[in-house]
Write an enzyme that holds these catalytic residues in place. Structure first.
Site, PDB file in Angstrom:
ATOM      1  N   HIS B 132       0.870  -1.178   0.000  1.00  0.00           N
ATOM      2  CA  HIS B 132       0.000   0.000   0.000  1.00  0.00           C
ATOM      3  C   HIS B 132       0.909   1.232   0.000  1.00  0.00           C
ATOM      4  O   HIS B 132       2.028   1.177   0.507  1.00  0.00           O
ATOM      5  CB  HIS B 132      -0.813  -0.064   1.300  1.00  0.00           C
ATOM      6  CG  HIS B 132      -1.889   0.986   1.426  1.00  0.00           C
ATOM      7  ND1 HIS B 132      -1.621   2.276   1.803  1.00  0.00           N
ATOM      8  CD2 HIS B 132      -3.238   0.915   1.254  1.00  0.00           C
ATOM      9  CE1 HIS B 132      -2.756   2.958   1.865  1.00  0.00           C
ATOM     10  NE2 HIS B 132      -3.756   2.162   1.533  1.00  0.00           N
ATOM     11  N   ASP B 209       3.043  -4.422   7.889  1.00  0.00           N
ATOM     12  CA  ASP B 209       1.809  -3.637   7.792  1.00  0.00           C
ATOM     13  C   ASP B 209       0.647  -4.605   8.010  1.00  0.00           C
ATOM     14  O   ASP B 209       0.295  -5.379   7.124  1.00  0.00           O
ATOM     15  CB  ASP B 209       1.751  -2.965   6.414  1.00  0.00           C
ATOM     16  CG  ASP B 209       0.422  -2.269   6.158  1.00  0.00           C
ATOM     17  OD1 ASP B 209      -0.506  -2.402   6.975  1.00  0.00           O
ATOM     18  OD2 ASP B 209       0.310  -1.594   5.120  1.00  0.00           O
ATOM     19  N   GLN B 212      -4.644  -5.240   7.194  1.00  0.00           N
ATOM     20  CA  GLN B 212      -5.682  -6.142   6.697  1.00  0.00           C
ATOM     21  C   GLN B 212      -5.648  -7.503   7.379  1.00  0.00           C
ATOM     22  O   GLN B 212      -6.483  -8.350   7.091  1.00  0.00           O
ATOM     23  CB  GLN B 212      -5.517  -6.348   5.180  1.00  0.00           C
ATOM     24  CG  GLN B 212      -5.593  -5.083   4.360  1.00  0.00           C
ATOM     25  CD  GLN B 212      -6.996  -4.508   4.291  1.00  0.00           C
ATOM     26  OE1 GLN B 212      -7.979  -5.161   4.667  1.00  0.00           O
ATOM     27  NE2 GLN B 212      -7.096  -3.281   3.830  1.00  0.00           N
ATOM     28  N   LYS B 235     -10.429  -0.493  10.397  1.00  0.00           N
ATOM     29  CA  LYS B 235     -10.661  -1.718   9.621  1.00  0.00           C
ATOM     30  C   LYS B 235     -10.980  -2.903  10.544  1.00  0.00           C
ATOM     31  O   LYS B 235     -11.444  -3.936  10.098  1.00  0.00           O
ATOM     32  CB  LYS B 235      -9.434  -2.052   8.766  1.00  0.00           C
ATOM     33  CG  LYS B 235      -9.150  -0.993   7.694  1.00  0.00           C
ATOM     34  CD  LYS B 235      -8.046  -1.411   6.774  1.00  0.00           C
ATOM     35  CE  LYS B 235      -7.326  -0.249   6.135  1.00  0.00           C
ATOM     36  NZ  LYS B 235      -8.010   0.337   4.984  1.00  0.00           N
ATOM     37  N   CYS B 373      -4.740   2.529  -3.664  1.00  0.00           N
ATOM     38  CA  CYS B 373      -3.491   3.049  -3.076  1.00  0.00           C
ATOM     39  C   CYS B 373      -2.338   2.081  -3.328  1.00  0.00           C
ATOM     40  O   CYS B 373      -1.504   1.856  -2.450  1.00  0.00           O
ATOM     41  CB  CYS B 373      -3.624   3.305  -1.583  1.00  0.00           C
ATOM     42  SG  CYS B 373      -4.897   4.491  -1.194  1.00  0.00           S
TER      43      CYS B 373
HETATM   44  C1  LIG Z   1      -2.507  -2.648   3.528  1.00  0.00           C
HETATM   45  C2  LIG Z   1      -2.845  -1.285   4.027  1.00  0.00           C
HETATM   46  N1  LIG Z   1      -1.885  -0.516   4.568  1.00  0.00           N
HETATM   47  C3  LIG Z   1      -2.148   0.709   5.045  1.00  0.00           C
HETATM   48  C4  LIG Z   1      -3.404   1.258   5.008  1.00  0.00           C
HETATM   49  C5  LIG Z   1      -3.613   2.633   5.538  1.00  0.00           C
HETATM   50  O1  LIG Z   1      -4.440   2.634   6.647  1.00  0.00           O
HETATM   51  P1  LIG Z   1      -4.892   4.005   7.305  1.00  0.00           P
HETATM   52  O2  LIG Z   1      -5.377   4.862   6.163  1.00  0.00           O
HETATM   53  O3  LIG Z   1      -5.980   3.634   8.224  1.00  0.00           O
HETATM   54  O4  LIG Z   1      -3.713   4.607   7.961  1.00  0.00           O
HETATM   55  C6  LIG Z   1      -4.439   0.495   4.434  1.00  0.00           C
HETATM   56  C7  LIG Z   1      -5.807   1.023   4.343  1.00  0.00           C
HETATM   57  O5  LIG Z   1      -6.211   1.691   3.433  1.00  0.00           O
HETATM   58  C8  LIG Z   1      -4.143  -0.792   3.943  1.00  0.00           C
HETATM   59  O6  LIG Z   1      -5.106  -1.548   3.381  1.00  0.00           O
END
Ligand SMILES: Cc1ncc(COP(=O)(O)O)c(C=O)c1O
Lengths: 149, 415
Positions: B132, B209, B212, B235, B373
């Site tokens: 991401h 990370d 998910q 999430k 993203c």
């Molecule tokens: C794999 C992953 N990393 C990072 C994020 C970023 O999360 P947040 O926007 O809650 O900081 C997301 C969510 O969009 C994600 O799916």
């Protein structure tokens, strides 16, 4: 509100068989357009005559039905027009999709996209071909929808 | 009792779960909602909504500042959520949990407080091609400031990381590695324990990370053997603006604070300031107290259901969805990893992702369309965007059927 209001037959038909899809060997102007939020990409090529009027219009790229149909209808509508007339039409189109006016005869087939008034998230898709066309006419090689979001 | 300790019990009853989520009862465009955008954000059980509102109604005060009764209650509720989260992810110590606004802030904290002071020209950070943007852009920013390089380990067409390549790329100039536990686009579950072992063998800290993973499977950071674990509360069916970084104590101790201000100091004078111990050193200013209390309630809820039970249910639902989708002509699924979470990125021949998403929305089915993203991943597959259905434990087979039927109608319309 139903899906068929946005995806009218005219929009679906222009998406299936877009007019002016491809490239112009005799182009005088060209620009690329991007919608960074969704990754859509569009290229518009023009043949503009000595008086500054669009004689021919072609577009290519990977884009959604709304972008494709808009570009296709746009190409048909702007043949014979100069930059000033196109800018005037673009302003009318922007009012139409924001729901600030009802159908506008000057926009002809582009009125098929009026239902975008109910889809703010999809308006950029229809504005991308306009922004790319304006960039081509200005001689700017690149356009993005972020400025007129 | 923790989720890990639960025996394999009766399968989950989605109808009972659904009754706990008020929003799932609504309709969209005159059709009952099918919410398949869980990788984007999760819906909230009443227990979370109530915990947040009860906090404001009955206990609201600032934390760690007031000696009055409300201050004590607010601090106790906030710190109780830290205990719950530590237990939920198997953290060896509650003091290793730093609350943040989400994964993005957690990764940025590691980028600026851990990586930035350590990186030198010629150094490298290794991530994967399926990250991401939250696990790409912070590293690019610190690389730009230090002269270090960001490298990406390749993936296979199936959406699986090519582990040998990742290991090969763990060369001496790599000072930090980052990997997504579960891909938000492909659903791929990465072999984090194996990657962590390889990193540790070479003395390279590994950041995971976990955005998910936490909502869908048991997570045990100690067993994974990584150094940093980032997660996001919204999430996990908790409030937006909550999340955390777990990091090994020695890392947190070595890291300078990122933000300065109240809550994070021991003593301030104009000659110099001494900081509080971790985690408070990294929690400057008034935190999202009510949100964190809500996150604690989300964890209670998930543990009540049981993460193993959730994972088993979702695995079965994914298999059902895969079989149903296989009957859709012209469907292309991105991500077919052997170990996969219930995330399905797809395109239908001749249809663009946005048209699919708008038309499915009209059928009451919420899916996401776009690049999710993950630009580098879209480039890998050579598409500008995909549509994505991401399921959760409150989704049902009937909803999968409605989704597939709607998809068939959409396909005919666009043809
Ligand atoms: C794999 C992953 N990393 C990072 C994020 C970023 O999360 P947040 O926007 O809650 O900081 C997301 C969510 O969009 C994600 O799916």
């Amino acid at each position: 509100m139903s899906a068929s209001d946005l995806y009218r037959d005219l929009v679906l038909e222009h998406n299936r068989s877009p007019r002016g899809f491809g490239s112009l060997p005799t182009r005088t102007h060209a620009a690329e357009g991007d919608n960074p939020l969704c990754g859509d990409h569009l290229r518009i090529e023009l043949a503009v005559d000595a008086a500054g009027r669009v004689r021919d219009f072609a577009f290519s790229g990977q884009s959604c039905a709304i972008t494709t149909a808009t570009a296709s209808l746009l190409g048909e509508r702007v043949r014979g027009l100069d930059a000033a007339a196109i800018a005037e039409l673009e302003a009318r189109f922007a009012r139409l999709v924001r729901g600030e006016c009802a159908a506008d005869p000057a926009l002809d087939g582009l009125n098929a996209l009026a239902e975008l008034r109910a889809y703010p998230a999809r308006r950029k898709c229809a504005l991308l071909p306009w922004a790319t066309l304006a960039a081509a006419l200005r001689g700017t090689p690149h356009a993005t929808t972020e400025a007129n979001a | 009792m923790t989720a890990r300790a639960l025996p394999i019990e009766a399968p989950l009853d989605p109808q009972r779960i659904r009754a706990d989520f008020p929003l799932l009862a609504r309709s969209v465009h005159g059709k009952p909602l099918v919410y398949f955008d869980n990788a984007n954000t999760g819906q909230k059980p009443a227990a979370v909504i109530e915990a947040t509102s009860t906090f404001y109604r009955e206990h609201n005060a600032n934390v760690s500042r007031a000696v009055h009764q409300l201050g004590e209650e607010a601090t106790a509720a906030y710190e109780a959520a830290r205990d719950k989260l530590a237990r939920f992810i198997g953290a060896p110590s509650r003091d290793e949990i730093v609350f943040t606004s989400g994964t993005t802030q957690a990764i940025n904290l590691v980028a600026y407080s851990f990586a930035l002071p350590r990186l030198e020209p010629g150094d490298a950070i290794l991530v994967t091609q399926m990250e991401h943007h939250a696990n790409i852009v912070p590293w690019q920013l610190v690389c730009a400031r230090t002269g270090a390089k960001l490298k990406a380990a390749p993936i296979a067409e199936s959406g699986e990381l090519i582990v040998e390549k990742f290991v090969e790329m763990l060369t001496p100039e790599v000072k930090l590695a980052g990997v997504v536990h579960v891909s938000n686009v492909l659903g791929t579950v990465n072999p984090v324990a194996e990657l962590a072992r390889e990193c540790r063998r070479r003395g390279i800290p590994l950041l995971v990370d976990g955005s998910q993973a936490c909502p869908h499977m048991p997570v045990d950071v100690a067993a994974l053997g990584c150094d940093f674990y980032a997660l996001t509360g919204h999430k996990m069916f908790g409030p937006t603006g909550t999340g955390a970084l777990w990091a090994r104590r020695e890392h947190l101790e070595s890291m300078p604070p990122f933000f300065g201000g109240g809550e994070m100091i021991r003593r301030v004078s104009f000659e110099g300031t001494t900081f509080a111990d971790p985690p408070h050193k990294f929690e400057a200013g008034t935190p999202n107290i009510a949100g964190v209390v809500g996150l604690g309630a989300a964890i209670d809820y998930l543990e009540g259901v049981g993460m193993r039970r959730i994972a088993a249910y979702e695995r079965e639902l994914l298999a059902y969805a895969d079989a149903a989708l296989a009957r859709v002509e012209g469907l292309r699924v991105f991500g077919t990893a052997a170990r996969k979470a219930a995330v399905i990125s797809f395109l239908v021949e001749g249809a663009h992702a946005h048209d699919l998403a708008t038309l499915l929305d009209h059928e009451g089915v919420a899916v996401r369309s776009g690049h999710h993203c993950a630009h580098p991943l879209m480039q890998f597959y050579g598409v500008p965007a995909t549509a994505r259905a991401s399921l959760a434990f409150y989704n049902t087979r009937e909803e999968v059927d409605r989704f597939v039927e709607a998809l068939q109608r959409v396909r005919k319309l666009l043809r």
